[in-house]
Design a protein around this motif. Sequence first.
Motif, mmCIF file in Angstrom:
data_model
loop_
_atom_site.group_PDB
_atom_site.id
_atom_site.type_symbol
_atom_site.label_atom_id
_atom_site.label_comp_id
_atom_site.label_asym_id
_atom_site.label_seq_id
_atom_site.Cartn_x
_atom_site.Cartn_y
_atom_site.Cartn_z
ATOM 1 N N GLN A 35 40.805 -65.737 50.156
ATOM 2 C CA GLN A 35 41.523 -66.450 51.195
ATOM 3 C C GLN A 35 42.451 -65.492 51.940
ATOM 4 O OE1 GLN A 35 42.762 -70.058 48.601
ATOM 5 N NE2 GLN A 35 42.824 -70.789 50.693
ATOM 6 N N VAL A 36 42.343 -65.511 53.275
ATOM 7 C CA VAL A 36 43.218 -64.705 54.123
ATOM 8 C C VAL A 36 43.855 -65.652 55.138
ATOM 9 C CG1 VAL A 36 43.388 -62.778 55.729
ATOM 10 C CG2 VAL A 36 41.736 -62.685 53.840
ATOM 11 N N VAL A 37 45.171 -65.769 55.112
ATOM 12 C CA VAL A 37 45.909 -66.665 56.000
ATOM 13 C C VAL A 37 46.964 -65.852 56.737
ATOM 14 C CG1 VAL A 37 47.370 -68.714 56.152
ATOM 15 C CG2 VAL A 37 45.512 -68.631 54.470
ATOM 16 N N ASN A 38 46.944 -65.944 58.065
ATOM 17 C CA ASN A 38 47.892 -65.191 58.899
ATOM 18 C C ASN A 38 47.873 -63.703 58.547
ATOM 19 O OD1 ASN A 38 48.752 -67.555 60.212
ATOM 20 N ND2 ASN A 38 50.241 -67.976 58.592
ATOM 21 N N ASN A 39 46.667 -63.193 58.350
ATOM 22 C CA ASN A 39 46.451 -61.767 58.041
ATOM 23 C C ASN A 39 47.059 -61.350 56.699
ATOM 24 O OD1 ASN A 39 45.056 -61.209 60.501
ATOM 25 N ND2 ASN A 39 47.027 -61.152 61.562
ATOM 26 N N GLU A 40 47.334 -62.308 55.824
ATOM 27 C CA GLU A 40 47.814 -62.007 54.487
ATOM 28 C C GLU A 40 46.770 -62.449 53.462
ATOM 29 O OE1 GLU A 40 52.651 -62.106 54.748
ATOM 30 O OE2 GLU A 40 51.636 -64.015 54.366
ATOM 31 N N VAL A 41 46.520 -61.601 52.466
ATOM 32 C CA VAL A 41 45.539 -61.892 51.420
ATOM 33 C C VAL A 41 46.228 -62.688 50.323
ATOM 34 C CG1 VAL A 41 44.017 -60.874 49.685
ATOM 35 C CG2 VAL A 41 44.216 -59.814 51.946
ATOM 36 N N LEU A 42 45.635 -63.827 49.931
ATOM 37 C CA LEU A 42 46.249 -64.716 48.936
ATOM 38 C C LEU A 42 45.731 -64.379 47.540
ATOM 39 C CD1 LEU A 42 46.157 -68.163 50.779
ATOM 40 C CD2 LEU A 42 47.753 -66.256 51.029
ATOM 41 N N LEU A 43 46.659 -64.171 46.609
ATOM 42 C CA LEU A 43 46.323 -63.851 45.223
ATOM 43 C C LEU A 43 46.619 -65.036 44.320
ATOM 44 C CD1 LEU A 43 47.711 -60.204 44.819
ATOM 45 C CD2 LEU A 43 45.471 -60.959 45.633
ATOM 46 N N ASN A 44 45.778 -65.216 43.290
ATOM 47 C CA ASN A 44 45.952 -66.318 42.349
ATOM 48 C C ASN A 44 47.197 -66.130 41.499
ATOM 49 O OD1 ASN A 44 43.482 -67.468 43.165
ATOM 50 N ND2 ASN A 44 42.358 -66.161 41.754
ATOM 51 N N TYR A 45 47.796 -67.257 41.132
ATOM 52 C CA TYR A 45 48.922 -67.215 40.204
ATOM 53 C C TYR A 45 48.397 -67.081 38.778
ATOM 54 C CZ TYR A 45 52.834 -68.744 37.325
ATOM 55 O OH TYR A 45 53.814 -68.825 36.361
ATOM 56 N N GLY A 46 48.854 -66.074 38.064
ATOM 57 C CA GLY A 46 48.540 -65.932 36.645
ATOM 58 C C GLY A 46 47.077 -65.708 36.331
ATOM 59 N N ALA A 47 46.284 -65.296 37.317
ATOM 60 C CA ALA A 47 44.849 -65.084 37.090
ATOM 61 C C ALA A 47 44.370 -63.965 38.008
ATOM 62 C CB ALA A 47 44.061 -66.362 37.360
#
Length: 338
Positions: A35-47
């Motif tokens: 997932q990339v939102v507003n040019n930021e890559v989203l990382l999972n919490y605790g995984a």
Amino acid sequence: MKNKNLILSVLLLIICKFGFSQMVRLESVSYSYVQVVNNEVLLNYGAPTTMRVSVMLSKPVQNPWGSLPVKGEVKLFYYKNNQEVNILDPITFSSADWSLPTFSNFIVKDFTIPANTVTTTNPKIEVLAKWRYYKEGYPHPDNNNGWTDWYNGGSTNFVLNNSTLPEATFTGPSQICNEGTFSVTNPGTITLENASGIATLSSLGNNQWKITRIGTANGLVKLRSTSNGKTFDKDIEIGIVAKGSISGNAVLQLGESQTYTLALNGNTDYNWSVTYNPNVTWTKLSATSIKLSTTGSVPMGWSENITISAQAVGSCGTSSNYILKTIKFVNERDPRLD
């Protein structure tokens, strides 16, 4: 002379675009399968978070540079404790990665960011790109064979994906007469909402908090956990609060009797009252119901508002608020007689 000037102009254009110190350039770095939102890559919490990176490079097409061999590396990393942390092994490139004269093919690598690279307390890292290339038989001024310095190629923020945050769960009473203790699983920042003049909050440590009633104050408050902008609430009744609504007919006709009821909602009783009217009497049938009856006579066409109120009574005291219902006492001709 004209051709010579044209050649010089072309060379100046090449120098302006590429610079003699950067004959090979990193043109783009992009991330996919994540997932990339507003040019930021989203990382999972605790995984872990698995994704793909694609890089593209460029080089001069004009000779002598266009025919020279190309070899180099692209590095992606972030800083932790002032040290570089690579997010994958350096991406290598060579002349085989070009199918067009100027731009390389996309060089694609799959990799995984470990769990807890970002957390609720440190929800963002800045991933930087650098590249370098190996000079081999290049003309002046790049005629010293060997690796160039690392060149900066921009950055991308990797941030915590709020949608993967675990839900905060609360263990503790739903009503407090004096004080209550609460345990919170997966707590963020804990606050007590709508509590001014009603209750106070104190931390006991070990993911436990205490809520204390202020005097005999009554009200509804929220114990709230906030993590990186995501909130979770537990509703708590401080003291006693009258809740719900009174059900029953909205019109009371002269000569009729009507029953009005209200659910207990955890209370043990209600103090009922009715606006005074000499032609209306009421009787408490139970903790949750009363009966209104009419007596005497009023002129035909009479209409007057009467308000019923209920005050909650329970083990934590008596509510400071009332549940209200306004009905209309009327004397109207029955249309069935017309």
